[in-house]
Design a protein around this motif. Structure first.
Motif, PDB file in Angstrom:
ATOM      1  N   VAL A  47     -17.230   1.295   4.702  1.00 28.24           N
ATOM      2  CA  VAL A  47     -15.942   1.173   4.018  1.00 28.24           C
ATOM      3  C   VAL A  47     -14.879   0.558   4.914  1.00 28.24           C
ATOM      4  N   VAL A  48     -14.999   0.672   6.253  1.00 26.26           N
ATOM      5  CA  VAL A  48     -13.971   0.113   7.137  1.00 26.26           C
ATOM      6  C   VAL A  48     -14.414  -1.197   7.777  1.00 26.26           C
ATOM      7  N   ARG A  49     -15.607  -1.688   7.454  1.00 30.89           N
ATOM      8  CA  ARG A  49     -16.091  -2.901   8.125  1.00 30.89           C
ATOM      9  C   ARG A  49     -15.282  -4.140   7.760  1.00 30.89           C
ATOM     10  N   GLY A  50     -14.538  -4.078   6.659  1.00 32.29           N
ATOM     11  CA  GLY A  50     -13.669  -5.198   6.322  1.00 32.29           C
ATOM     12  C   GLY A  50     -12.565  -5.409   7.341  1.00 32.29           C
ATOM     13  N   ALA A  51     -12.281  -4.368   8.135  1.00 35.05           N
ATOM     14  CA  ALA A  51     -11.253  -4.502   9.165  1.00 35.05           C
ATOM     15  C   ALA A  51     -11.767  -5.263  10.385  1.00 35.05           C
ATOM     16  N   VAL A  52     -13.083  -5.379  10.513  1.00 39.39           N
ATOM     17  CA  VAL A  52     -13.666  -6.141  11.626  1.00 39.39           C
ATOM     18  C   VAL A  52     -13.587  -7.612  11.248  1.00 39.39           C
ATOM     19  N   THR A  53     -12.552  -8.269  11.723  1.00 49.10           N
ATOM     20  CA  THR A  53     -12.232  -9.631  11.294  1.00 49.10           C
ATOM     21  C   THR A  53     -11.979 -10.510  12.508  1.00 49.10           C
ATOM     22  N   ALA A  54     -12.601 -11.678  12.536  1.00 44.60           N
ATOM     23  CA  ALA A  54     -12.451 -12.599  13.668  1.00 44.60           C
ATOM     24  C   ALA A  54     -11.022 -13.109  13.768  1.00 44.60           C
ATOM     25  N   ASP A  55     -10.642 -13.533  14.972  1.00 45.96           N
ATOM     26  CA  ASP A  55      -9.345 -14.168  15.177  1.00 45.96           C
ATOM     27  C   ASP A  55      -9.289 -15.496  14.425  1.00 45.96           C
ATOM     28  N   GLU A  56      -8.100 -15.981  14.231  1.00 48.37           N
ATOM     29  CA  GLU A  56      -7.943 -17.298  13.605  1.00 48.37           C
ATOM     30  C   GLU A  56      -8.642 -18.357  14.456  1.00 48.37           C
ATOM     31  N   GLY A  57      -9.433 -19.198  13.796  1.00 49.00           N
ATOM     32  CA  GLY A  57     -10.176 -20.226  14.517  1.00 49.00           C
ATOM     33  C   GLY A  57     -11.465 -19.741  15.129  1.00 49.00           C
ATOM     34  N   TRP A  58     -11.811 -18.491  14.898  1.00 45.39           N
ATOM     35  CA  TRP A  58     -13.028 -17.882  15.430  1.00 45.39           C
ATOM     36  C   TRP A  58     -13.835 -17.280  14.282  1.00 45.39           C
ATOM     37  N   SER A  59     -15.101 -17.000  14.538  1.00 50.38           N
ATOM     38  CA  SER A  59     -15.979 -16.372  13.557  1.00 50.38           C
ATOM     39  C   SER A  59     -16.805 -15.290  14.232  1.00 50.38           C
ATOM     40  N   LEU A  60     -17.466 -14.504  13.405  1.00 55.82           N
ATOM     41  CA  LEU A  60     -18.398 -13.484  13.892  1.00 55.82           C
ATOM     42  C   LEU A  60     -19.821 -13.954  13.612  1.00 55.82           C
ATOM     43  N   VAL A  61     -20.637 -13.999  14.650  1.00 54.78           N
ATOM     44  CA  VAL A  61     -22.057 -14.276  14.491  1.00 54.78           C
ATOM     45  C   VAL A  61     -22.766 -12.918  14.559  1.00 54.78           C
ATOM     46  N   VAL A  62     -23.259 -12.473  13.415  1.00 56.62           N
ATOM     47  CA  VAL A  62     -23.837 -11.127  13.288  1.00 56.62           C
ATOM     48  C   VAL A  62     -25.355 -11.264  13.182  1.00 56.62           C
ATOM     49  N   ALA A  63     -26.061 -10.615  14.073  1.00 59.11           N
ATOM     50  CA  ALA A  63     -27.523 -10.711  14.098  1.00 59.11           C
ATOM     51  C   ALA A  63     -28.138  -9.326  14.101  1.00 59.11           C
ATOM     52  N   ASP A  64     -29.148  -9.150  13.256  1.00 60.16           N
ATOM     53  CA  ASP A  64     -29.837  -7.874  13.105  1.00 60.16           C
ATOM     54  C   ASP A  64     -31.338  -8.138  13.245  1.00 60.16           C
ATOM     55  N   ALA A  65     -31.973  -7.471  14.198  1.00 58.88           N
ATOM     56  CA  ALA A  65     -33.415  -7.638  14.388  1.00 58.88           C
ATOM     57  C   ALA A  65     -34.149  -6.938  13.254  1.00 58.88           C
ATOM     58  N   SER A  66     -34.802  -7.701  12.430  1.00 62.28           N
ATOM     59  CA  SER A  66     -35.412  -7.178  11.210  1.00 62.28           C
ATOM     60  C   SER A  66     -36.622  -6.311  11.525  1.00 62.28           C
ATOM     61  N   GLN A  67     -36.591  -5.060  11.047  1.00 63.90           N
ATOM     62  CA  GLN A  67     -37.743  -4.146  11.167  1.00 63.90           C
ATOM     63  C   GLN A  67     -38.235  -4.076  12.613  1.00 63.90           C
ATOM     64  N   LEU A  68     -37.298  -3.856  13.530  1.00 58.99           N
ATOM     65  CA  LEU A  68     -37.620  -3.952  14.959  1.00 58.99           C
ATOM     66  C   LEU A  68     -38.682  -2.952  15.391  1.00 58.99           C
ATOM     67  N   GLU A  69     -38.501  -1.682  15.063  1.00 60.60           N
ATOM     68  CA  GLU A  69     -39.423  -0.671  15.599  1.00 60.60           C
ATOM     69  C   GLU A  69     -40.855  -0.848  15.085  1.00 60.60           C
ATOM     70  N   PRO A  70     -41.092  -1.124  13.798  1.00 61.28           N
ATOM     71  CA  PRO A  70     -42.485  -1.379  13.391  1.00 61.28           C
ATOM     72  C   PRO A  70     -43.107  -2.578  14.102  1.00 61.28           C
ATOM     73  N   ARG A  71     -42.321  -3.597  14.349  1.00 59.47           N
ATOM     74  CA  ARG A  71     -42.848  -4.772  15.043  1.00 59.47           C
ATOM     75  C   ARG A  71     -43.143  -4.447  16.507  1.00 59.47           C
TER      76      ARG A  71
ATOM     77  N   VAL B 160     -19.766 -15.203   9.733  1.00 59.58           N
ATOM     78  CA  VAL B 160     -18.754 -14.728   8.780  1.00 59.58           C
ATOM     79  C   VAL B 160     -17.412 -14.578   9.482  1.00 59.58           C
ATOM     80  N   ARG B 161     -16.376 -14.468   8.677  1.00 62.14           N
ATOM     81  CA  ARG B 161     -15.051 -14.118   9.227  1.00 62.14           C
ATOM     82  C   ARG B 161     -14.893 -12.619   9.312  1.00 62.14           C
ATOM     83  N   SER B 162     -15.498 -11.907   8.353  1.00 64.12           N
ATOM     84  CA  SER B 162     -15.363 -10.456   8.294  1.00 64.12           C
ATOM     85  C   SER B 162     -16.734  -9.802   8.279  1.00 64.12           C
ATOM     86  N   TYR B 163     -16.865  -8.713   8.992  1.00 65.34           N
ATOM     87  CA  TYR B 163     -18.125  -7.965   9.043  1.00 65.34           C
ATOM     88  C   TYR B 163     -18.536  -7.498   7.653  1.00 65.34           C
ATOM     89  N   ALA B 164     -17.574  -7.261   6.777  1.00 64.28           N
ATOM     90  CA  ALA B 164     -17.890  -6.801   5.420  1.00 64.28           C
ATOM     91  C   ALA B 164     -18.640  -7.854   4.620  1.00 64.28           C
TER      92      ALA B 164
END
Length: 583
Positions: free
Chosen positions: A324-348, A576-580
C-alpha cells in the motif's frame, strides 16, 4: 594490496599497509581524503574490524571503496563453519576485540539489536570515536592486531574443505557489508506527499498525539457494537479473545486466517481494523517523521543478520514495506527505478545444489512451477508451488504432505538433498551451505528434551516431545542449505553489480540525484535489497545499460557458485518511475 584502518584514540586514525610503505596517522577529518587517494592509487582491499565503523564516514564525504575485508562478519562465518572445523581447532582463538557477528547469539537466547553506527537523529554527525560507533565498548585494535587477525582468517579459509568457495564467501559477505552501508547512505527515494495521501485515504486525517486515526476509531466502535462489548479494548489480545468467545465465536486466537473461518458481523470490521492498525503503527506518520530524511528512506540494514546469511534490519523496516505504501517509492526527476526480482530463486538453487538434471531442465527458459505441471507431476501451478515450498520447508500435512512424495519421484536428487539435511538436523548436527556457512547447533533446551527422552525414566510424553523437537530442527536445517545458498547467490549478484554501476556516470545534462549524497548523485546506485529483489536508482539515459548490468551480474553469480551447472537464474525486470508500477 591490503591496507588496514583503525582508531588510535583522541580522534586519530591509523592506516597501514603491512607489506609496503603506506603508513599514516591522521585526524578523522582528514581520513576521507587520504582513503580516496590510496583507493585511486592502489585499489587495495581495506581491512577493518567492522564496516559500520568506517563506511558511513567515507560515504558522507563522497568516498567509495571497491573492496574490503570485514573482520567481524568473516570471523563469525569462520567461527561456525564445519568446512574449517579441523583447522579452527589448531588455529589461534578469535581475539576479544573482535565482536561477534549479528547471527552468532545462541538460538535459545534473544538476539540483541545490532548497535546503530550512530543514533538515527545524528545520522550525519560523524565525529564520534570509532570505538563507540562500533557499539561493543572494547578498545580499538592496533594495526598489528588487524593484520594478525586477517592472516588468521585467510589461513582458515585456505585450510577449508573448499578454499576457493570459502574465499568467495568471505569476499561476498564483506561486499554485502559495503552494500548495506551504501543503501543507508544513498537511501530509497521516497515521496512523502504520496505516502501522506495513502495514509489519509486509509486512516483519515493525522490524529492528535495520543489519539487514533478516525477510521480506526469508527471500526473499533463497529466491533464493539457487533460483539455487544461497549468497553472493549480492541488492541488487547486477551480482552478481544474473551469478547469473541462471549459472542459465540469459538476462536483459539485472533489470527486473521482463523477469524476468516467464522461468519459474524464483527469479523469484517475487526479484520479491517487490524489492517489499518498495522499500517498506522508500522508505516504511519510517526514512521515518516523518523525514517524519511531528505526525501529518502534511510533504513538500517544488517548484513548477515540471520543464521542463513539473509539480511535483517534494525530500524526502518525496509524488508517489510507493504504494497500500500510502495507508491511513495518514486525516482527523482530525470531518474528511474530498475527493479529486478530473481524468479523462483530458492527452487532453482536447490536444482543447482543437487545437480538434479530433471529439475534443472524444468526451469530452463520457462516458469519452473508451470514446467512441473507440464511434466505431469502435479495438476496445477499452485500445487507445484505448494509442493516445492513444502519440500524445502518440511511440510508434512495438508496439500504439501500429499504432494511432496510426487516431487520425490520426479526429482530424486533434489529431494534427497533436503531430506538428508533434515536428517542431519534431527540428529542435532550442523549443515553447511555451498560456500561454507554452517547452521547453529540446536539450543540447550533441545538437547535437554532429547536427553530426557533417552533417560531410564522417560515417559511417552517425553518421547513425543523429543520427536517433535527433532522434526522441528530438521525442518530448520532442511531449509537452511537452500535459503543460505540462495543468500550467497544474492550477495554475489550485488557484489558483481557494484563495480558495473560504479563504471557508469551521469549523462550530460541529466540532473544529479542530490539527495543520494555526494558518493552517488552522479551515478546509478543500489537503493533497495530484499532477499532476491533489488532496486537501482538510475538516470533515465542509463536505464538500458543498468538493466543489462543487472542481468549480467545475475548470470555471473550463477557461474561463480555453480560453474557450468545447467540451471538458469532469470529475472523479472521492470523500469519504472514508481515501485507501485511493478507488475
Amino acid at each position: 594490496m591490503r591496507i588496514a584502518i583503525t582508531a588510535t584514540g583522541a580522534g586519530r586514525v591509523a592506516i597501514g599497509d603491512p607489506d609496503g610503505p603506506e603508513r599514516h596517522e591522521v585526524d578523522r577529518e582528514h581520513l576521507p581524503a587520504l582513503v580516496a587517494r590510496l583507493e585511486a592509487e592502489h585499489a587495495p582491499r581495506w581491512v577493518w574490524r567492522d564496516t559500520r565503523e568506517w563506511a558511513p564516514l567515507l560515504l558522507a564525504h563522497g568516498v567509495r571503496v571497491a573492496r574490503c575485508h570485514d573482520l567481524r562478519l568473516c570471523g563469525a562465518i569462520l567461527a561456525w563453519s564445519t568446512a574449517v572445523a579441523t583447522a579452527r581447532d589448531e588455529a589461534p582463538a578469535r581475539p576479544e576485540w573482535l565482536p561477534p557477528g549479528p547471527a552468532e547469539a545462541p538460538v535459545d537466547e534473544p538476539v540483541a539489536p545490532v548497535a546503530s553506527v550512530a543514533a538515527h537523529a545524528a545520522l550525519f554527525e560523524l565525529d564520534a570515536p570509532s570505538e563507540i560507533r562500533s557499539g561493543d565498548g572494547s578498545r580499538p585494535p592496533s594495526l598489528a592486531d588487524l593484520d594478525a587477525e586477517h592472516d588468521r582468517q585467510l589461513a582458515l579459509a585456505d585450510a577449508a574443505d573448499s578454499p576457493g568457495a570459502m574465499r568467495l564467501l568471505l569476499a561476498a559477505e564483506s561486499a554485502g557489508a559495503l552494500v548495506a552501508a551504501e543503501l543507508r547512505t544513498a537511501g530509497l527515494p521516497w515521496d512523502r506527499g504520496e505516502h501522506e495521501r495513502v495514509l489519509e485515504a486509509a486512516l483519515g486525517p493525522r490524529p492528535a498525539p495520543g489519539r487514533k486515526p478516525d477510521r480506526m476509531e469508527e471500526l473499533a466502535r463497529a466491533v464493539r457494537e457487533a460483539l455487544d462489548a461497549p468497553s472493549l479494548n480492541v488492541d488487547s489480545h486477551a480482552d478481544l479473545l474473551r469478547a469473541l468467545r462471549a459472542a459465540g465465536i469459538g476462536v483459539g486466537s485472533t489470527a486473521r486466517w482463523e477469524l476468516r473461518e467464522h461468519d459474524h458481523p464483527a469479523i469484517e470490521p475487526l479484520l479491517a481494523y487490524k489492517r489499518l492498525a498495522r499500517l498506522w503503527s508500522a508505516n504511519g506518520w510517526a514512521w515518516l517523521d523518523e525514517w524519511i530524511v531528505d526525501r529518502r528512506l534511510r533504513a538500517e540494514y544488517v548484513a548477515g543478520g540471520t543464521a542463513t546469511g539473509r539480511w535483517a534490519t534494525s530500524g526502518g523496516g525496509a524488508l517489510q514495506l507493504p504494497k500500500v505504501v510502495r507508491g511513495a517509492v518514486t525516482a527523482d526527476e530525470g531518474w528511474s527505478l530498475v527493479v529486478a526480482d530473481a524468479s523462483q530463486l530458492e527452487p532453482r538453487v536447490l536444482a543447482a545444489l543437487a545437480r538434479d538434471p530433471a529439475m534443472a531442465a524444468a526451469g530452463r527458459g520457462r516458469d519452473l512451477y508451470r514446467a512441473i505441471v507440464d511434466a505431469g507431476v502435479v495438476e496445477s501451478r499452485d500445487e507445484a508451488k505448494v509442493a516445492l515450498l513444502g519440500a524445502m520447508y518440511g511440510a508434512t500435512s495438508g496439500d504439501s504432505g500429499r504432494l511432496v512424495p510426487r516431487l520425490g519421484r520426479a526429482y530424486p536428487r533434489a529431494m534427497a538433498l533436503v531430506d538428508d539435511a533434515a536428517r542431519t538436523g534431527e540428529a542435532g548436527r550442523r549443515v553447511t551451505t555451498l560456500l561454507g556457512r554452517s547452521s547453529p547447533l540446536p539450543p540447550t533446551s533441545w538437547h535437554e528434551t532429547q536427553a530426557r527422552a533417552n533417560g531410564v525414566d522417560a515417559t511417552a510424553a517425553d518421547e513425543r516431545r523429543a520427536r517433535s523437537a527433532a522434526r522441528d530442527w530438521g525442518r530448520f536445517t532442511r531449509n537452511f542449505v537452500v535459503q543460505g545458498t540462495a543468500a550467497e547467490w544474492a550477495l554475489c549478484w550485488m557484489a558483481s553489480l557494484r563495480p558495473r554501476l560504479a563504471a557508469m556516470s551521469l549523462p550530460p545534462g541529466a540532473p544529479p540525484a542530490s539527495a543520494s549524497g555526494p558518493a552517488f548523485e552522479r551515478m546509478p546506485h543500489l537503493v533497495y535489497f530484499l532477499h532476491d529483489e533489488l532496486i537501482v536508482h538510475a538516470p533515465e539515459g542509463l536505464t538500458g545499460a543498468v538493466a543489462d548490468a543487472v542481468r549480467e551480474s545475475a548470470a555471473e553469480a550463477g557461474r561463480l557458485l555453480f560453474g557450468e551447472a545447467p540451471v538458469e537464474f532469470p529475472l523479472d525486470l521492470d523500469i519504472v518511475r514508481s515501485y507501485a508500477a511493478v507488475s
